[in-house]
Scaffold this motif. Sequence first.
Motif, short mmCIF file in Angstrom:
data_model
loop_
_atom_site.label_atom_id
_atom_site.label_comp_id
_atom_site.label_asym_id
_atom_site.label_seq_id
_atom_site.Cartn_x
_atom_site.Cartn_y
_atom_site.Cartn_z
N LYS A 74 0.83 -1.19 0.00
CA LYS A 74 0.00 0.00 0.00
C LYS A 74 0.88 1.25 0.00
O LYS A 74 1.94 1.29 0.61
CB LYS A 74 -0.91 0.00 1.23
N ASP A 75 0.36 2.31 -0.66
CA ASP A 75 1.15 3.54 -0.80
C ASP A 75 1.39 4.24 0.54
O ASP A 75 2.34 5.02 0.66
CB ASP A 75 0.43 4.50 -1.75
N ASN A 76 0.53 3.97 1.55
CA ASN A 76 0.68 4.67 2.82
C ASN A 76 1.65 4.01 3.79
O ASN A 76 1.88 4.50 4.90
CB ASN A 76 -0.68 4.87 3.49
N THR A 77 2.25 2.88 3.38
CA THR A 77 3.27 2.25 4.21
C THR A 77 4.63 2.86 3.88
O THR A 77 4.83 3.43 2.79
CB THR A 77 3.32 0.73 3.97
N ASP A 78 5.56 2.74 4.82
CA ASP A 78 6.90 3.31 4.58
C ASP A 78 7.54 2.68 3.35
O ASP A 78 8.11 3.39 2.51
CB ASP A 78 7.79 3.08 5.81
N PHE A 79 7.45 1.35 3.24
CA PHE A 79 8.06 0.69 2.08
C PHE A 79 7.31 1.06 0.80
O PHE A 79 7.91 1.27 -0.25
CB PHE A 79 8.05 -0.83 2.27
N GLY A 80 5.98 1.16 0.90
CA GLY A 80 5.18 1.54 -0.26
C GLY A 80 5.52 2.92 -0.76
O GLY A 80 5.60 3.16 -1.97
N LYS A 81 5.74 3.87 0.19
CA LYS A 81 6.12 5.23 -0.20
C LYS A 81 7.49 5.25 -0.86
O LYS A 81 7.71 5.93 -1.87
CB LYS A 81 6.13 6.13 1.04
#
Length: 430
Positions: free
Chosen positions: A139-146
């Motif tokens: 998901k885009d809102n996770t640190d890795f996703g960002k």
Amino acid sequence: MKKIYILSAALTAFSLQAQFTVTVQAPSDFKEQEAILYTLNGSKDIIVTKEQSKNNTWTFKYPTSYMGMMKLNFPNTNNMVSFISENKNVSIKLDVQNNKVKDIIYQDEANSLMNKQQEGSQKKELILPALTQIKEYYKDNTDFGKALKEEISRLSGGAGSIDQTQHPFIYYYNTNYSKFLSNSADPSKKATQDDIINFLDKSNDMLETSSLLRPVLVSYLNAGGNTNVGTSVDKLLDRLKVETPRGQTVLSELIDIFDVYEMDEFKTKYLNLAKNLKCTINDRLASTLKSNANIEMGAVFPNYKFQAPANTTAKSLHDIKADKKIIVFWSSTCSHCESELPQLLAKYNDLKAKNVQVVGFSLDVDKDSYTKKIAAFPWINDSELKGWNSSYVDTYNIHATPTYFILDANNKIINKPDHVGDVLEYFKAK
């Protein structure tokens, strides 16, 4: 379009005020004195001049405006250094180990930027597809996703990030590579034949100096399909006009492409078109015509002065006396040579008994590899150890290894076999 004249004319011009300089520095343990500077015309490297080392530094003063690919060859150590010119000073340092260039440090702004762009393009082609797939699972809102989204955005950036006014060649190269040669899976992003024709017709002189011309032409032919090659070429040449320098350069490249891919019918058709032109011929097409004329059936095979021949005291090819000669261009790294030359070796004594001499010209660059290989070959061998930069590549129009010619006692070409089996069949030695 401008012409780059070879050594004699260039040396005179270099005494004048330089437009820019190319400076290359190497460590003191680099055992090389001479360096040769090249520019590019289509797919052909053009020798500009030579310089000798001064305190392990080579300085070339380029007398005219030039934007495009350049390279430096150190002939005694077979090292090659590639870089670009944007008509500004070029500064390069070499990291050398055991007389081999280990790393190239580009110190001027243009080459430093181009190097970063090239590294980014490689990552884009190799890594971006994988990151795009991985992104589906985060998901885009996770640190890795960002972080993943940010890296995908960075790698997706193209030539738009390059200031065209500051770096015209880098912008030109990246923009047109992305448009015409990228491996996009999206059909809507694929350039059409009309797109490519417009590009080839309207592009400035950087087309010839960019290294894009030949791959773009191959892309153009592929876009038209195998059954429409003649129609595609005629359409392109009609637009460019073969009387123009651009049209002649494209015609020359197409002839070479047909040669490489063994499309003999099309090579013959367009080579004849070139031969019958009544207008002034540019240097690029003249070179193609000459190299093809050198190897026509019945032509006298041009003489070659040996460099360091094995198994002969002859000074040149024409000095070798035999009823017939088999000429083979080969390399120790060529897989087809690896399978074909042992067959020639097996029949060598039979051929020698018929006063047939074999002469091998190697396109190797590694001396040890070449020396080990020719130890098993009793025939005459020679090599410039310059690979595809060897002088006989252009002289004898060589596009692949192995390539064979059969000459008579007067050095006239009497046969051009495709494979070693054809050679042995000609001499009834199978």
